[in-house]
Design a protein around this motif. Structure first.
Motif, PDB file in Angstrom:
ATOM      1  N   LEU A  20      26.299  -5.542  20.305  1.00 12.61           N
ATOM      2  CA  LEU A  20      26.853  -6.859  19.981  1.00 12.61           C
ATOM      3  C   LEU A  20      26.021  -7.541  18.896  1.00 12.61           C
ATOM      4  CD1 LEU A  20      29.202  -8.652  20.986  1.00 12.61           C
ATOM      5  CD2 LEU A  20      27.577  -9.743  22.536  1.00 12.61           C
ATOM      6  N   LEU A  21      24.701  -7.502  19.033  1.00  9.79           N
ATOM      7  CA  LEU A  21      23.854  -8.129  18.023  1.00  9.79           C
ATOM      8  C   LEU A  21      23.925  -7.387  16.690  1.00  9.79           C
ATOM      9  CD1 LEU A  21      20.684  -9.123  20.091  1.00  9.79           C
ATOM     10  CD2 LEU A  21      22.541 -10.587  19.282  1.00  9.79           C
ATOM     11  N   ARG A  22      24.036  -6.064  16.742  1.00 11.14           N
ATOM     12  CA  ARG A  22      24.169  -5.304  15.495  1.00 11.14           C
ATOM     13  C   ARG A  22      25.470  -5.661  14.790  1.00 11.14           C
ATOM     14  NH1 ARG A  22      22.502  -1.145  19.130  1.00 11.14           N
ATOM     15  NH2 ARG A  22      20.258  -0.699  18.891  1.00 11.14           N
ATOM     16  N   ALA A  23      26.555  -5.806  15.562  1.00 12.70           N
ATOM     17  CA  ALA A  23      27.842  -6.171  14.967  1.00 12.70           C
ATOM     18  C   ALA A  23      27.774  -7.545  14.302  1.00 12.70           C
ATOM     19  CB  ALA A  23      28.937  -6.156  16.029  1.00 12.70           C
ATOM     20  N   ALA A  24      26.924  -8.406  14.837  1.00 17.66           N
ATOM     21  CA  ALA A  24      26.768  -9.748  14.266  1.00 17.66           C
ATOM     22  C   ALA A  24      25.738  -9.789  13.142  1.00 17.66           C
ATOM     23  CB  ALA A  24      26.359 -10.727  15.365  1.00 17.66           C
ATOM     24  N   GLY A  25      25.060  -8.663  12.889  1.00 23.29           N
ATOM     25  CA  GLY A  25      24.032  -8.628  11.858  1.00 23.29           C
ATOM     26  C   GLY A  25      22.790  -9.416  12.224  1.00 23.29           C
ATOM     27  N   LEU A  26      22.486  -9.489  13.513  1.00 25.40           N
ATOM     28  CA  LEU A  26      21.347 -10.268  13.991  1.00 25.40           C
ATOM     29  C   LEU A  26      20.218  -9.330  14.405  1.00 25.40           C
ATOM     30  CD1 LEU A  26      23.290 -12.875  16.184  1.00 25.40           C
ATOM     31  CD2 LEU A  26      22.394 -13.182  13.868  1.00 25.40           C
ATOM     32  N   ASP A  27      19.044  -9.577  13.851  1.00 22.41           N
ATOM     33  CA  ASP A  27      17.894  -8.725  14.132  1.00 22.41           C
ATOM     34  C   ASP A  27      17.359  -8.966  15.538  1.00 22.41           C
ATOM     35  OD1 ASP A  27      17.948  -7.606  11.592  1.00 22.41           O
ATOM     36  OD2 ASP A  27      16.652  -9.171  10.750  1.00 22.41           O
ATOM     37  N   PHE A  28      16.826  -7.908  16.127  1.00 28.09           N
ATOM     38  CA  PHE A  28      16.194  -8.028  17.437  1.00 28.09           C
ATOM     39  C   PHE A  28      15.222  -6.864  17.600  1.00 28.09           C
ATOM     40  CE2 PHE A  28      19.854  -5.322  17.943  1.00 28.09           C
ATOM     41  CZ  PHE A  28      19.463  -4.330  18.820  1.00 28.09           C
ATOM     42  N   SER A  29      14.317  -7.018  18.524  1.00 28.96           N
ATOM     43  CA  SER A  29      13.399  -5.941  18.879  1.00 28.96           C
ATOM     44  C   SER A  29      13.621  -5.564  20.333  1.00 28.96           C
ATOM     45  CB  SER A  29      11.946  -6.371  18.645  1.00 28.96           C
ATOM     46  OG  SER A  29      11.629  -7.505  19.439  1.00 28.96           O
ATOM     47  N   LEU A  30      13.048  -4.436  20.728  1.00 22.76           N
ATOM     48  CA  LEU A  30      13.239  -3.920  22.080  1.00 22.76           C
ATOM     49  C   LEU A  30      11.931  -3.997  22.853  1.00 22.76           C
ATOM     50  CD1 LEU A  30      15.376  -0.789  21.195  1.00 22.76           C
ATOM     51  CD2 LEU A  30      16.201  -2.942  22.183  1.00 22.76           C
ATOM     52  N   ARG A  31      12.047  -4.229  24.149  1.00 23.49           N
ATOM     53  CA  ARG A  31      10.902  -4.267  25.039  1.00 23.49           C
ATOM     54  C   ARG A  31      11.249  -3.471  26.291  1.00 23.49           C
ATOM     55  NH1 ARG A  31      12.055 -10.623  26.458  1.00 23.49           N
ATOM     56  NH2 ARG A  31      13.836 -10.238  27.852  1.00 23.49           N
ATOM     57  N   PRO A  32      10.280  -2.907  26.958  1.00 24.24           N
ATOM     58  CA  PRO A  32      10.592  -2.158  28.184  1.00 24.24           C
ATOM     59  C   PRO A  32      11.237  -3.069  29.220  1.00 24.24           C
ATOM     60  CG  PRO A  32       8.368  -1.687  27.426  1.00 24.24           C
ATOM     61  CD  PRO A  32       8.847  -2.843  26.604  1.00 24.24           C
ATOM     62  N   ALA A  33      12.321  -2.580  29.811  1.00 23.80           N
ATOM     63  CA  ALA A  33      13.030  -3.383  30.814  1.00 23.80           C
ATOM     64  C   ALA A  33      12.205  -3.481  32.086  1.00 23.80           C
ATOM     65  CB  ALA A  33      14.377  -2.754  31.121  1.00 23.80           C
ATOM     66  N   PRO A  34      12.042  -4.673  32.635  1.00 23.19           N
ATOM     67  CA  PRO A  34      11.330  -4.797  33.917  1.00 23.19           C
ATOM     68  C   PRO A  34      12.165  -4.210  35.055  1.00 23.19           C
ATOM     69  CG  PRO A  34      12.309  -6.904  33.302  1.00 23.19           C
ATOM     70  CD  PRO A  34      12.533  -5.975  32.141  1.00 23.19           C
ATOM     71  N   ASP A  35      11.526  -3.978  36.173  1.00 26.34           N
ATOM     72  CA  ASP A  35      12.228  -3.393  37.320  1.00 26.34           C
ATOM     73  C   ASP A  35      13.388  -4.267  37.789  1.00 26.34           C
ATOM     74  OD1 ASP A  35      10.467  -1.282  37.264  1.00 26.34           O
ATOM     75  OD2 ASP A  35       9.165  -2.075  38.854  1.00 26.34           O
ATOM     76  N   SER A  36      13.295  -5.574  37.553  1.00 28.37           N
ATOM     77  CA  SER A  36      14.337  -6.499  38.019  1.00 28.37           C
ATOM     78  C   SER A  36      15.556  -6.539  37.100  1.00 28.37           C
ATOM     79  CB  SER A  36      13.759  -7.911  38.141  1.00 28.37           C
ATOM     80  OG  SER A  36      13.278  -8.358  36.880  1.00 28.37           O
ATOM     81  N   ALA A  37      15.457  -5.920  35.915  1.00 29.80           N
ATOM     82  CA  ALA A  37      16.568  -5.976  34.961  1.00 29.80           C
ATOM     83  C   ALA A  37      17.761  -5.179  35.472  1.00 29.80           C
ATOM     84  CB  ALA A  37      16.124  -5.438  33.607  1.00 29.80           C
ATOM     85  N   ILE A  38      18.959  -5.678  35.200  1.00 28.73           N
ATOM     86  CA  ILE A  38      20.198  -5.038  35.641  1.00 28.73           C
ATOM     87  C   ILE A  38      20.789  -4.263  34.466  1.00 28.73           C
ATOM     88  CG2 ILE A  38      22.511  -5.433  36.559  1.00 28.73           C
ATOM     89  CD1 ILE A  38      21.461  -7.970  37.868  1.00 28.73           C
ATOM     90  N   PRO A  39      20.905  -2.942  34.575  1.00 24.05           N
ATOM     91  CA  PRO A  39      21.399  -2.156  33.438  1.00 24.05           C
ATOM     92  C   PRO A  39      22.841  -2.473  33.055  1.00 24.05           C
ATOM     93  CG  PRO A  39      20.307  -0.746  35.052  1.00 24.05           C
ATOM     94  CD  PRO A  39      20.493  -2.083  35.690  1.00 24.05           C
ATOM     95  N   GLU A  40      23.707  -2.650  34.060  1.00 29.98           N
ATOM     96  CA  GLU A  40      25.123  -2.801  33.744  1.00 29.98           C
ATOM     97  C   GLU A  40      25.832  -3.647  34.795  1.00 29.98           C
ATOM     98  OE1 GLU A  40      27.821   0.462  32.109  1.00 29.98           O
ATOM     99  OE2 GLU A  40      28.431   0.413  34.222  1.00 29.98           O
ATOM    100  N   VAL A  41      26.717  -4.510  34.322  1.00 26.17           N
ATOM    101  CA  VAL A  41      27.682  -5.194  35.187  1.00 26.17           C
ATOM    102  C   VAL A  41      29.041  -4.998  34.528  1.00 26.17           C
ATOM    103  CG1 VAL A  41      28.433  -7.339  36.242  1.00 26.17           C
ATOM    104  CG2 VAL A  41      25.986  -6.895  35.947  1.00 26.17           C
ATOM    105  N   ALA A  42      29.843  -4.128  35.117  1.00 25.39           N
ATOM    106  CA  ALA A  42      31.150  -3.772  34.552  1.00 25.39           C
ATOM    107  C   ALA A  42      32.247  -4.197  35.517  1.00 25.39           C
ATOM    108  CB  ALA A  42      31.223  -2.272  34.291  1.00 25.39           C
ATOM    109  N   LEU A  43      33.100  -5.097  35.083  1.00 25.35           N
ATOM    110  CA  LEU A  43      34.163  -5.631  35.928  1.00 25.35           C
ATOM    111  C   LEU A  43      35.436  -4.813  35.798  1.00 25.35           C
ATOM    112  CD1 LEU A  43      33.767  -9.478  35.266  1.00 25.35           C
ATOM    113  CD2 LEU A  43      32.675  -8.074  37.030  1.00 25.35           C
TER     114      LEU A  43
END
Length: 307
Positions: free
Chosen positions: A250-273
């Protein structure tokens, strides 16, 4: 100041609570052209927004403090759409989500009681509540409405409690209630809408960024316009476009720069409805296309250009 409303008695009559917020702004922009001519659109807020348009019917009141005025604002409507609520990061008591839902249902009950005393009126007021995909928490796979609720944070827990209490009260009060479990809204979310220089996204062990069910801002207005005209809604309904979207895409499609960090254990990989139920309720002129990052960004960009 409270504006008077009126319209074609055969057209929808809708009261939107929390109409000064971001979703309310979308509806105020798009609904006049998406709903039938003569629709009775009533907008509630604690304070009328600066961008209000001439002719909009505003009801300025605090729902939890002035239930009598709220009941008068709701009298004769088909639908109360409750967008009012407390979200993370904006202060306030998350328990107000329950209280606001209860206030909407009590206003609908009062409207129905008044309608029952008027032989010329056959309107029956129901309530649509803005809930959240956060009620599902961290669960794998595509999530249908029947999936168990396992909220992973206080906001999700508050929305789950809101749903339970509202459905119980609705049954007791004879008011039809539908909880709309809304996915991420592209541009009103913490990713596109919250982007700032130096933005970071979680990266999981497989190299992916978080994936969520999304809906575009224009698509959201179209879907809600269709739902407020549909009289046979279920008690709970997922609201998103099909297929999860990676936040990095989504950010790439918007042309917005970002960096990556290791996901913490509490992070949720996916919520698909799972949105099969939603697609089956929409009319042919409101298709529900798969979520596409470029299209989501385009809808958001168009909204910004018009603002």
């Amino acid at each position: 100041m409270e504006a008077e409303s009126g319209g074609d008695p055969t057209a929808p009559a809708i009261l939107v609570l929390g109409a000064a917020g971001r979703i309310g702004g979308l509806l105020r922009r798009d609904w006049p052209t998406l709903l039938p001519a003569g629709s009775d659109l009533r907008w509630q807020a604690r304070r009328r927004p600066d961008d209000y348009a001439a002719g909009e019917a505003w009801h300025i009141l605090a729902p939890l403090e002035d239930p009598a005025t709220l009941a008068r604002a709701a009298e004769g409507v088909d639908t109360i759409l409750c967008l009012a609520g407390v979200t993370p990061g904006h202060g306030g008591d998350l328990d107000d989500n329950v209280r606001l839902a209860e206030a909407a249902i009590k206003a609908a009950q009062a409207s129905n009681q008044a309608s029952s005393q008027n032989p010329a009126s056959d309107r029956k007021t129901r309530v649509l509540l803005a809930s959240s995909a956060a009620v599902y928490g961290n669960q794998p796979g595509t999530l249908p409405e029947e999936a168990p609720l396992h909220p992973a944070n206080p906001y999700g827990a508050a929305k789950a409690e809101m749903e339970a209490q509202a459905l119980r009260l609705g049954t007791e009060a004879g008011v039809a209630v539908t909880a709309l479990r809304i996915g991420n809204i592209a541009g009103l979310d913490a990713i596109l809408g919250g982007w700032r220089p130096g933005f970071q996204l979680d990266r999981f062990a497989d190299g992916t960024t978080p994936r969520r069910s999304y809906i575009g801002v224009r698509m959201l207005a179209q879907v809600l316009a269709a739902l407020v005209q549909h009289r046979g809604l279920p008690e709970v309904l997922n609201l998103a476009q099909p297929g999860p979207v990676a936040m990095g895409d989504l950010l790439r499609a918007a042309g917005l720069d970002f960096s990556l960090r290791p996901a913490p254990d509490s992070a949720i990989p996916e919520v698909a409805l799972e949105v099969t139920r939603l697609a089956g309720l929409l009319p042919p002129d409101v298709p529900l296309p798969p979520a596409d990052p470029a299209q989501l960004v385009a809808e958001w960009a168009a909204l910004r250009d018009e603002s």
